[in-house]
Design a protein around this motif. Structure first.
Motif, short mmCIF file in Angstrom:
data_model
loop_
_atom_site.label_atom_id
_atom_site.label_comp_id
_atom_site.label_asym_id
_atom_site.label_seq_id
_atom_site.Cartn_x
_atom_site.Cartn_y
_atom_site.Cartn_z
N TRP A 183 0.81 -1.22 0.00
CA TRP A 183 0.00 0.00 0.00
C TRP A 183 0.84 1.27 0.00
CZ3 TRP A 183 -4.57 -1.07 -1.48
CH2 TRP A 183 -5.20 -2.25 -1.08
N ALA A 184 2.13 1.19 -0.32
CA ALA A 184 2.97 2.39 -0.24
C ALA A 184 3.66 2.70 -1.56
CB ALA A 184 4.01 2.22 0.86
N THR A 220 -10.85 -2.76 -3.64
CA THR A 220 -11.79 -3.74 -4.21
C THR A 220 -11.05 -4.91 -4.84
OG1 THR A 220 -11.89 -2.67 -6.39
CG2 THR A 220 -13.42 -1.89 -4.69
N GLN A 221 -9.83 -4.70 -5.31
CA GLN A 221 -9.06 -5.74 -5.98
C GLN A 221 -8.14 -6.51 -5.03
OE1 GLN A 221 -9.71 -6.20 -9.33
NE2 GLN A 221 -11.24 -4.61 -8.91
N ALA A 222 -8.03 -6.06 -3.79
CA ALA A 222 -7.02 -6.62 -2.87
C ALA A 222 -7.38 -8.03 -2.43
CB ALA A 222 -6.88 -5.71 -1.65
N LYS A 223 -6.36 -8.77 -2.07
CA LYS A 223 -6.54 -10.12 -1.53
C LYS A 223 -6.42 -10.07 0.00
CE LYS A 223 -1.61 -11.32 -1.95
NZ LYS A 223 -0.63 -12.26 -2.53
N THR A 486 -6.33 -10.40 9.94
CA THR A 486 -6.44 -10.43 8.48
C THR A 486 -6.14 -9.07 7.90
OG1 THR A 486 -8.18 -12.11 8.68
CG2 THR A 486 -7.93 -11.04 6.56
N MET A 487 -5.20 -9.03 6.97
CA MET A 487 -4.85 -7.81 6.27
C MET A 487 -5.36 -7.85 4.84
SD MET A 487 -3.15 -6.00 8.49
CE MET A 487 -2.45 -4.72 7.42
N LEU A 488 -5.52 -6.69 4.24
CA LEU A 488 -5.72 -6.58 2.80
C LEU A 488 -4.38 -6.29 2.16
CD1 LEU A 488 -9.03 -4.50 2.56
CD2 LEU A 488 -8.71 -6.90 1.92
N ALA A 489 -4.09 -6.97 1.06
CA ALA A 489 -2.78 -6.83 0.42
C ALA A 489 -2.95 -6.75 -1.10
CB ALA A 489 -1.88 -8.01 0.78
N THR A 490 -2.09 -6.00 -1.75
CA THR A 490 -2.06 -6.00 -3.20
C THR A 490 -1.47 -7.33 -3.67
OG1 THR A 490 0.13 -4.97 -3.30
CG2 THR A 490 -1.78 -3.50 -3.24
N HIS A 491 -1.73 -7.68 -4.90
CA HIS A 491 -1.34 -9.01 -5.36
C HIS A 491 0.17 -9.16 -5.60
CE1 HIS A 491 -5.36 -10.84 -5.87
NE2 HIS A 491 -5.75 -9.57 -6.04
N ASP A 492 0.88 -8.05 -5.65
CA ASP A 492 2.33 -8.14 -5.84
C ASP A 492 3.08 -7.63 -4.61
OD1 ASP A 492 1.61 -5.52 -6.06
OD2 ASP A 492 2.81 -5.08 -7.84
N CYS A 493 2.47 -7.72 -3.44
CA CYS A 493 3.13 -7.22 -2.23
C CYS A 493 4.31 -8.11 -1.86
CB CYS A 493 2.14 -7.15 -1.06
SG CYS A 493 1.60 -8.75 -0.44
N LYS A 494 5.21 -7.56 -1.03
CA LYS A 494 6.42 -8.30 -0.67
C LYS A 494 6.17 -9.36 0.40
CE LYS A 494 9.04 -4.90 0.71
NZ LYS A 494 10.20 -4.21 1.33
N SER A 495 5.08 -9.25 1.17
CA SER A 495 4.76 -10.27 2.18
C SER A 495 4.32 -11.56 1.50
CB SER A 495 3.66 -9.77 3.10
OG SER A 495 4.12 -8.72 3.92
N LYS A 496 4.75 -12.69 2.07
CA LYS A 496 4.44 -14.00 1.51
C LYS A 496 3.78 -14.88 2.56
CE LYS A 496 6.33 -12.79 -2.35
NZ LYS A 496 5.46 -12.42 -3.50
N SER A 497 2.81 -15.66 2.11
CA SER A 497 2.12 -16.60 2.99
C SER A 497 2.69 -17.99 2.82
CB SER A 497 0.62 -16.61 2.67
OG SER A 497 -0.02 -17.69 3.32
N ILE A 498 2.78 -18.72 3.92
CA ILE A 498 3.27 -20.09 3.85
C ILE A 498 2.27 -20.99 3.13
CG2 ILE A 498 2.27 -20.85 6.04
CD1 ILE A 498 4.89 -22.36 6.56
#
Length: 546
Positions: A183-184, A220-223, A486-498
């Motif tokens: 988001w930045a 609206t597009q965030a995961k 639970t966060m909202l994240a853009t699809h190309d964010c640097k955070s990764k889920s296991i």
């Protein structure tokens, strides 16, 4: 070292950051930007507006279009200099003003309590829209990391069902939560922001109608992405003389992260001891970096005129950090008061023994080099404005030490050490990282008797000076996995889920559910929503609002 600094500067050269700025601007362009018709803008905003009778109990029912993405907006109007106030005006001009909350006027737990109680009453009365609002609700919080953490803590404590996912608008100095979840784009890294200000004389955009509509479209597009949260507990014997309460450089009454002593009547309290608690989502640090941050906040308190907007805050933060680089600011007043105040001989190993828990019930000693003067317990891949101290371990490190990438939902915290501020410079280089010490479900600091009468600590950007009893060998700080939000994240964010199939293969997590269940009440709640009480006269089913 001079060559290294030159390479760092070239890496962040004007050409590179202009390209990044152009790329991010195009990427976050509003869907109405091409022709910007008024009707398209109105149709977009209808997705988000919540009718007034949902927000204000006992108000007249309205018949408005059903929102597909209802949002509740919380704004710290003092964040980012004038940016917070400007953003408040813009959001209220576009949405129902009752769904845009100024956090200086009303606490988030009060707002959410009122909303969810009203939703339950409306559902009992047969209202068809209220369950849809409850199911689809998303939260936007605009402010610094402390403000975002406050909202995360309240939502976590209230156990809302379903828990509304949260998007963060970056108005602070570090903005690590927005950096982690994409988001930045306009707020770039600290280095790029400073160059933008110095070379072009521009400030951060993002508060006008076009910028807000663009952000709403991204929402609206965030995961949705789960992230771990962490609880920190410190206990010591009640000191015979003086106080060991944390000393904050600023008053931060709104923040969940303000480390505080529990009341004598609290179930966490133990007789004969002082017990302190806090919680975090991004990081806990102790040592040199926390002291430098404390100096920045102290400077802001002493000279508020120097901190009128977000970029000036970041510039001053950079200046205070440069107190470690005495050749750059050798004559500055900050240097004279802070650089020589820091004892360069103090290291983490002298302060405390460090233990980690990788498997339930098995504490292991964590060797700490005498050169480590700052230790960071990191949950997200962003520190000090977008830097990643853990990085991504290579195949050899994964094989020999069992290290994994920094997943945000694996129940593990990354422990990183820094020797000095020079060591921190490596984070600006490609693939740079700190000294990777461990990954663990729990970490424990056992302070040595008489090692020092104080140390500096920091949680999610908020530092404090922590007095310590010099005659006590029982001072313990323990960090434990809490739960997830639970966060909202853009699809190309640097955070990764296991759990993301595209994420690199990682070690199997042992899971700590049994440990958390056995840990007791002290690990179950942050205390961010202490004012949340269910009225006795309410007879609706609100058991999920515990």
């Amino acid at each position: 070292m001079v060559d290294f600094l030159a390479n760092v500067w070239r890496y962040n050269s004007r050409y590179a950051w202009v390209q990044k700025l152009q790329h991010d601007t195009i990427k976050f362009e509003s869907p109405m930007a091409a022709n910007n018709p008024e009707s398209d803008s109105e149709n977009l905003l209808k997705q988000f507006c919540i009718p007034n009778y949902i927000l204000v109990p006992n108000s007249e029912r309205e018949f408005l279009p059903e929102p597909t993405c209802p949002i509740l907006v919380f704004i710290n109007s003092k964040s980012g200099g004038q940016l917070g106030g400007d953003l408040l005006v813009t959001y209220r001009s576009l949405l129902n003003k009752n769904q845009v909350v100024d956090l200086l006027e009303e606490a988030p737990d009060t707002v959410l309590r009122r909303l969810y109680l009203n939703l339950e009453k409306l559902k009992l009365n047969g209202d068809e829209l209220s369950p849809k609002i409850q199911e689809r609700l998303r939260i936007i919080v605009a402010g610094g990391d402390g403000t975002a953490g406050w909202l995360l803590g309240v939502v976590s404590d209230l156990k809302l069902s379903p828990p509304p996912p949260i998007a963060t608008v970056p108005l602070g100095t570090g903005n690590n939560l927005p950096f982690s979840f994409g988001w930045a784009p306009y707020h770039l890294t600290l280095t790029l922001q400073l160059q933008l200000m110095l070379f072009l004389g521009k400030k951060n955009p993002g508060t006008d109608r076009h910028a807000v509509e663009s952000f709403l479209h991204q929402v609206t597009q965030a995961k949705e992405m789960k992230i771990d949260s962490w609880h920190i507990l410190m206990r010591m014997r009640t000191p015979a003389h003086g106080s060991c309460d944390p000393i904050a450089p600023l008053e931060l009454p709104h923040s969940l992260h303000a480390f505080h002593r529990v009341a004598s009547t609290d179930t966490l309290n133990k007789e004969g001891c002082h017990t302190f608690r806090g919680g975090f989502w991004n990081y806990f640090s102790m040592g040199m970096d926390a002291e430098v941050s404390y100096a920045f906040h102290s400077e802001r308190k002493s000279n508020p005129e120097k901190f009128k907007n977000q970029l000036s805050n970041q510039l001053m933060s950079c200046k205070v950090n440069m107190t470690q680089f005495f050749f750059l600011f050798g004559q500055s007043e900050i240097l004279m008061t802070q650089f020589y105040a820091y004892d360069i001989n103090v290291n983490i190993a002298q302060l405390a023994k460090v233990k980690i828990m990788k498997k339930h019930g098995e504490w292991l000693d964590l060797p700490i080099s005498q050169s480590i003067r700052s230790i960071v317990c990191l949950n997200l891949p962003s520190f000090s404005g977008g830097l990643n101290p853990w990085g991504t371990p290579n195949t050899k490190k994964k094989r020999d030490r069992g290290l994994t990438p920094p997943f945000v939902d694996d129940g593990l915290i990354e422990v990183v050490g820094f020797r000095d501020a020079w060591h921190g410079l490596v984070l600006y280089a490609p693939n740079g990282h700190g000294t990777r010490l461990a990954q663990a479900h729990r970490i424990r600091f056992e302070f040595h008797r008489g090692a020092t009468d104080h140390t500096f600590m920091r949680i999610d950007g908020e530092p404090w000076k922590q007095p310590l009893p010099v005659d006590d060998d029982t001072v313990v700080v323990e960090i434990s996995h809490h739960r997830q939000v639970t966060m909202l994240a853009t699809h190309d964010c640097k955070s990764k889920s296991i759990h993301d199939p595209s994420s690199p293969t990682s070690n199997d997590s042992d899971g700590d559910s049994s440990e958390e269940d056995a840990a007791g009440e002290e690990w179950r709640k942050f205390g961010a929503a202490d004012t949340f009480k269910i009225p006795d006269e309410v007879e609706v089913d609100i058991s999920h609002l515990s």
